[in-house]
Motif scaffolding. Sequence first.
Motif, mmCIF file in Angstrom:
data_model
loop_
_atom_site.group_PDB
_atom_site.id
_atom_site.type_symbol
_atom_site.label_atom_id
_atom_site.label_comp_id
_atom_site.label_asym_id
_atom_site.label_seq_id
_atom_site.Cartn_x
_atom_site.Cartn_y
_atom_site.Cartn_z
ATOM 1 N N ALA A 48 19.173 22.926 60.219
ATOM 2 C CA ALA A 48 18.904 23.086 62.062
ATOM 3 C C ALA A 48 17.232 23.535 61.857
ATOM 4 C CB ALA A 48 19.635 24.224 62.106
ATOM 5 N N CYS A 49 16.929 24.271 60.961
ATOM 6 C CA CYS A 49 15.266 24.652 60.949
ATOM 7 C C CYS A 49 14.669 23.333 60.716
ATOM 8 C CB CYS A 49 14.987 25.701 59.991
ATOM 9 S SG CYS A 49 15.777 27.270 60.322
ATOM 10 N N GLY A 50 15.003 22.406 59.887
ATOM 11 C CA GLY A 50 14.322 21.321 59.661
ATOM 12 C C GLY A 50 14.340 20.460 60.609
ATOM 13 N N ARG A 51 15.404 20.215 61.562
ATOM 14 C CA ARG A 51 15.366 19.430 62.522
ATOM 15 C C ARG A 51 14.287 19.963 63.705
ATOM 16 N NH1 ARG A 51 15.441 14.900 62.270
ATOM 17 N NH2 ARG A 51 16.150 14.442 64.587
ATOM 18 N N LEU A 52 14.155 21.392 63.776
ATOM 19 C CA LEU A 52 13.302 21.909 64.922
ATOM 20 C C LEU A 52 11.691 21.422 64.363
ATOM 21 C CD1 LEU A 52 14.589 25.478 65.120
ATOM 22 C CD2 LEU A 52 14.514 23.856 66.942
ATOM 23 N N PHE A 53 11.705 21.331 63.080
ATOM 24 C CA PHE A 53 10.142 20.938 62.592
ATOM 25 C C PHE A 53 10.012 19.176 62.463
ATOM 26 C CE2 PHE A 53 10.239 25.258 61.453
ATOM 27 C CZ PHE A 53 8.885 25.763 61.885
ATOM 28 N N GLY A 54 11.006 18.462 63.064
ATOM 29 C CA GLY A 54 11.071 17.125 62.910
ATOM 30 C C GLY A 54 11.253 16.546 61.649
ATOM 31 N N ILE A 55 11.873 17.470 60.723
ATOM 32 C CA ILE A 55 11.951 16.592 59.209
ATOM 33 C C ILE A 55 13.056 15.856 59.385
ATOM 34 C CG2 ILE A 55 12.540 17.205 56.833
ATOM 35 C CD1 ILE A 55 11.379 19.862 57.369
ATOM 36 N N ALA A 56 13.042 14.600 58.664
ATOM 37 C CA ALA A 56 14.011 13.565 58.633
ATOM 38 C C ALA A 56 15.359 13.982 58.108
ATOM 39 C CB ALA A 56 13.722 12.321 58.262
ATOM 40 N N PHE A 57 16.378 13.616 58.243
ATOM 41 C CA PHE A 57 17.564 14.081 57.442
ATOM 42 C C PHE A 57 17.678 13.665 55.986
ATOM 43 C CE2 PHE A 57 19.296 14.167 62.043
ATOM 44 C CZ PHE A 57 20.328 15.488 61.791
ATOM 45 N N ALA A 58 17.071 12.279 55.798
ATOM 46 C CA ALA A 58 16.889 11.820 54.348
ATOM 47 C C ALA A 58 16.168 12.807 53.457
ATOM 48 C CB ALA A 58 16.498 10.398 54.377
ATOM 49 N N ASP A 59 15.033 13.533 54.179
ATOM 50 C CA ASP A 59 14.151 14.050 53.361
ATOM 51 C C ASP A 59 14.790 15.451 53.185
ATOM 52 O OD1 ASP A 59 12.295 12.084 53.374
ATOM 53 O OD2 ASP A 59 11.179 12.904 55.187
ATOM 54 N N MET A 60 15.550 15.913 54.039
ATOM 55 C CA MET A 60 16.214 17.333 53.765
ATOM 56 C C MET A 60 17.387 17.173 52.698
ATOM 57 S SD MET A 60 16.401 18.779 57.474
ATOM 58 C CE MET A 60 17.009 17.762 58.355
ATOM 59 N N ALA A 61 18.037 15.722 52.604
ATOM 60 C CA ALA A 61 19.092 15.524 51.944
ATOM 61 C C ALA A 61 18.466 15.562 50.376
ATOM 62 C CB ALA A 61 20.220 14.365 52.122
ATOM 63 N N ARG A 62 17.578 15.149 49.953
ATOM 64 C CA ARG A 62 16.910 15.036 49.026
ATOM 65 C C ARG A 62 16.508 16.427 48.460
ATOM 66 N NH1 ARG A 62 15.129 9.937 50.610
ATOM 67 N NH2 ARG A 62 13.142 10.841 51.738
ATOM 68 N N ALA A 63 16.001 17.146 49.484
ATOM 69 C CA ALA A 63 15.478 18.690 48.948
ATOM 70 C C ALA A 63 16.392 19.533 48.770
ATOM 71 C CB ALA A 63 14.486 19.277 50.130
ATOM 72 N N ILE A 64 17.548 19.366 49.538
ATOM 73 C CA ILE A 64 19.002 20.224 49.353
ATOM 74 C C ILE A 64 19.548 19.892 47.893
ATOM 75 C CG2 ILE A 64 21.239 20.445 50.106
ATOM 76 C CD1 ILE A 64 20.103 20.573 52.872
ATOM 77 N N LYS A 65 19.579 18.416 47.665
ATOM 78 C CA LYS A 65 20.444 18.088 46.385
ATOM 79 C C LYS A 65 19.387 18.771 45.302
ATOM 80 C CE LYS A 65 21.819 13.844 43.855
ATOM 81 N NZ LYS A 65 21.889 12.458 43.945
#
Length: 222
Positions: A64-81
Motif C-alpha cells: 500500500a505504501c509502495g503504491r502511494l509512491f508509484g512503485i510498480a507491483f512487479a518491483d515490489m514483488a521482487r523486493a518482498i521476495k
Amino acid sequence: MKPLARKRFARKVVGYAVEHKADIKVDTVAAQRGGLAFTLTNKAGFFLRTPVWGNVYNALAAIACGRLFGIAFADMARAIKRTKPAKGRQCFYAIKGVTVVDDTYNSNPVSFRNALRTLSLMERKGRSFVVAGDMLELGEGAEGIHSAVGESAAQAGVDRMLTFGRWAGRIGVRARELRPSLEAHHFSKQEDILKILRRDVRPGDVVLVKGSRGMRMEHIVN
C-alpha cells in the motif's frame, strides 16, 4: 474506518485487507515450499520467504505504501521476495531433520496465536512441540490470558507443551484440558527443558520456541 480517515485527514488513504473490501486486497494465499505465495485481486503475485501467515498483512502494508509512491507491483514483488525475517521473529532452522521455529524476540496473545496458526499449517512428518515462556506485562489478567492461549494451542493440535515461568504453565494446563492427548510439562529451569528436547525430539518434529523478551527464550534455540 476508511471514510472516517478520509474525513479526518486531507490526504489520500489506501486501505489493505485479506477478507474485507479494500484498495489492496488479497485474492488467494497458498503455502509453498519455503514460504507463502499470495495474489491480489488485480492478479499481481507475491512470494514471502516465510510460512508465517501474519506476515501477509505486513506485506500488504508495504505494498500500500509502495503504491502511494508509484512503485510498480512487479518491483515490489521482487523486493518482498528478497526479504528475510529478523532474528528471533519466526525464523526457521533445520537441525538434523528437526524444524526449529525461533519466535523468541517477544510474545503477546496475538502474536502467540499467530505462531500457533502457522505451526498448525506446517507440513511435518513428526510431532509438534511448543516451548513457551511467560507473556509479560499483562497485569491482573495474566493468568486468564495465558489460559486462553492454551485453548489456541489445543485447537492447533500441539502434541507436547514445555513451559517455563510464572504464568506459562497455565497454557499447558488449559491446552491439556481440551486436548487430553497433549503432554504438558512445566519447568523451573530452562536447562531442564533442553534435556527433554535433546532426549525426545526426533527427525520430522517441529519445535516452536516463544516467550517475552524478558524470559530470554533464545537460550533454548542457541
